[in-house]
Design a protein around this motif. Structure first.
Motif, PDB file in Angstrom:
ATOM      1  N   LEU A  35       0.671  -1.036  -0.162  1.00  0.00           N
ATOM      2  CA  LEU A  35      -0.084   0.063   0.055  1.00  0.00           C
ATOM      3  C   LEU A  35       0.969   1.241   0.072  1.00  0.00           C
ATOM      4  O   LEU A  35       2.045   1.334   0.459  1.00  0.00           O
ATOM      5  N   LYS A  36       0.330   2.475  -0.534  1.00  0.00           N
ATOM      6  CA  LYS A  36       0.991   3.556  -0.565  1.00  0.00           C
ATOM      7  C   LYS A  36      -0.159   4.738   0.117  1.00  0.00           C
ATOM      8  O   LYS A  36      -1.503   4.415   0.146  1.00  0.00           O
ATOM      9  N   HIS A  44      -9.656   0.434  -7.961  1.00  0.00           N
ATOM     10  CA  HIS A  44      -9.028   1.377  -7.126  1.00  0.00           C
ATOM     11  C   HIS A  44      -8.934   0.780  -5.774  1.00  0.00           C
ATOM     12  O   HIS A  44      -8.146   1.499  -4.843  1.00  0.00           O
ATOM     13  N   LEU A  81      -4.953   6.304   4.438  1.00  0.00           N
ATOM     14  CA  LEU A  81      -5.709   5.620   3.408  1.00  0.00           C
ATOM     15  C   LEU A  81      -7.158   6.127   3.248  1.00  0.00           C
ATOM     16  O   LEU A  81      -7.661   6.654   4.258  1.00  0.00           O
ATOM     17  N   ARG A 136      -7.035  -1.440  -2.918  1.00  0.00           N
ATOM     18  CA  ARG A 136      -5.826  -1.931  -2.993  1.00  0.00           C
ATOM     19  C   ARG A 136      -5.516  -2.964  -2.100  1.00  0.00           C
ATOM     20  O   ARG A 136      -4.650  -3.647  -1.664  1.00  0.00           O
ATOM     21  N   LYS A 146      -4.376  -7.884  -4.837  1.00  0.00           N
ATOM     22  CA  LYS A 146      -4.388  -6.777  -3.862  1.00  0.00           C
ATOM     23  C   LYS A 146      -4.397  -7.686  -2.230  1.00  0.00           C
ATOM     24  O   LYS A 146      -4.656  -8.884  -2.237  1.00  0.00           O
ATOM     25  N   ASP A 197      -3.970   5.455  -1.121  1.00  0.00           N
ATOM     26  CA  ASP A 197      -4.516   4.022  -1.541  1.00  0.00           C
ATOM     27  C   ASP A 197      -5.956   4.261  -0.825  1.00  0.00           C
ATOM     28  O   ASP A 197      -6.195   4.428   0.407  1.00  0.00           O
TER      29      ASP A 197
END
Lengths: 306, 306
Positions: free
Chosen positions: B7-8, B74, B39, B76, B104, B11
């Protein structure tokens, strides 16, 4: 499928305890009862040794006793004293080669389901039945009388009144089954239950509704339900709620996980952890009729061995 | 083995409830926590519909929510809100084809073990971890912090002090496992656990000693123990006696049924139904070292995908 010979007056039988510890008083009474049928009774050497807190004896001693009776030519039936838990710890270490030369009846239920499945895997009929630890239970008379008659060769039909949840139909096939937890416990093992084309009998005690549901899902997911000829539900005793209520009856759970199939389903058979707990022959050819009035399970003449 | 991308910040993740009913307050708090990590959080459409007494929603609605997040490009990571029971009722009806195009992370434990095994069967790594329903539990901080770090790509080593019952040794292999009841529940199914050459992690809660023994026997009888690279035991919480005491500790039960094999066995790993419940990556390459001083579980760099 091999059918062991029926007992005759004067035959010897052996009582073993492959699972939970047993009460010697109950075994004394059961022995006297079996003797009153004209049988000679031998008791496994270690069934009262008390060297384990839960099992009747250590694995080695339970194996020794069972193996002794499997091998003994004069022993014509092996009567398992009670269930509980423990049979799966020893069944892979029993040697059935002598037994296969001279098959004999093996009786019991609940945890003993594991043994029945092992016997099915080697194609020998066995007797799902009440156990000596329960012979003197109130209302056990019918269960015990049926066991006697069936060991001596009778094959009585079991008839029960129609249940409104029954799924009508006719099924032919060999009988298999017993305690649901133990059926599921066989999955993945060398004695995995083979249900294809068979009439499956299930019962259980003391489980939570969600566990019962989970077990039915596992049977379905392992394709053990889809090729059934018929399904017979015995007693489901003391089924409990967990943290949240499940709000589905046992019957609805069973119907839910079999709704995609067409075989007949019959409820309320007198088999399981209540009285009467009538015997059935694992591996015998049978017919299940489920109609508007009743459900009946009857045996067919065996034409050939196996 | 496919490894989903870390994850970034920024996200989106989705919270679903494939099993037991959940408390909306706990989900609100968990959502705020995930948002504090940078997030965006979406909640499954039906997770509070309350149309079943036990499950968070009907099978169809739980499937709908899970499928929506599996398909949504979208999203994740899919965060399972809690365990309980219910995942096995829906896993065969999930379509992983979109997911396999864009894998994911899927997180959770206990009943969610069923999902992890399904993901292992399609060769995708997933995250055995604590769940939103427990994010605010006292002492959950470490479990939650580890989950965050691992979702964002860290792979911390878990080190625990040596237990006197540990079996020393070194093991290399992919990690697999989770709740023992659910591992056994996979046997015979399309998501049956494949343990060969792997490091198996087990934990459980609320079982009886005899059931724990029975499950270990089933794993052994189904040859799921003999080819292990190593065995890690997490918490076994609230393990209960039944009618008769079993008088064997959890450790002794586990050692008893693995004594014929040589792989290392490590106890007391912080994984299971107590805090801290540290995450591990199902399907990741790892090394288990069990020596006189400590036991440690560390990740290896993945060289290639898959």
């Amino acid at each position: 499928m091999i059918q062991p010979p029926a007992l005759k007056q004067g035959d010897s039988v052996g009582i073993v305890a492959p699972a939970r510890k047993i009460d010697s008083m109950l075994i004394d009474t059961a022995k006297a009862m079996l003797e009153s049928w004209g049988l000679k009774v031998e008791i496994g050497q270690h069934i009262f040794v008390d060297d384990h807190s839960y099992f009747s004896a250590s694995d080695e001693k339970r194996i020794h006793d069972f193996q002794t009776f499997l091998n003994a030519e004069h022993i014509r039936a092996i009567i398992c004293a009670r269930g509980g838990y423990g049979s799966t710890r020893i069944i892979d270490r029993l040697d059935f080669s002598n037994f296969l030369q001279r098959p004999k009846w093996i009786t019991g239920y609940s945890d003993i389901t594991a043994l029945h499945l092992m016997l099915q895997s080697i194609q020998v009929q066995s007797m799902h039945s009440t156990v000596p630890a329960l012979f003197t239970k109130p209302d056990a008379d019918l269960s015990v009388a049926y066991l006697k008659n069936m060991l001596f060769g009778e094959r009585p039909t079991i008839q029960v009144k129609a249940d409104e949840k029954n799924r009508l139909g006719l099924a032919n096939g060999r009988l298999i089954g017993g305690n649901l937890s133990l059926l599921v416990d066989s999955l993945g093992t060398s004695s995995e239950i083979d249900t294809s084309g068979k009439i499956l009998i299930i019962e259980d005690v003391g489980e939570h509704y969600y566990r019962l549901d989970r077990m039915m899902v596992q049977l379905r997911r392992s394709n053990k339900l889809k090729n059934l000829s018929g399904l017979v539900a015995g007693y489901f005793t003391d089924i409990k709620e967990s943290v949240l209520p499940f709000n589905e009856t046992v019957k609805d759970i069973i119907l839910n996980h079999t709704k995609e199939y067409n075989f007949p389903v019959a409820f309320n058979f007198p088999i399981g952890h209540e009285e009467p707990n009538l015997p059935f022959v694992e591996g015998a050819n049978a017919m299940l009729v489920v109609n508007e009035q009743e459900a009946s399970l009857s045996y067919k003449k065996e034409l050939i061995n196996p």
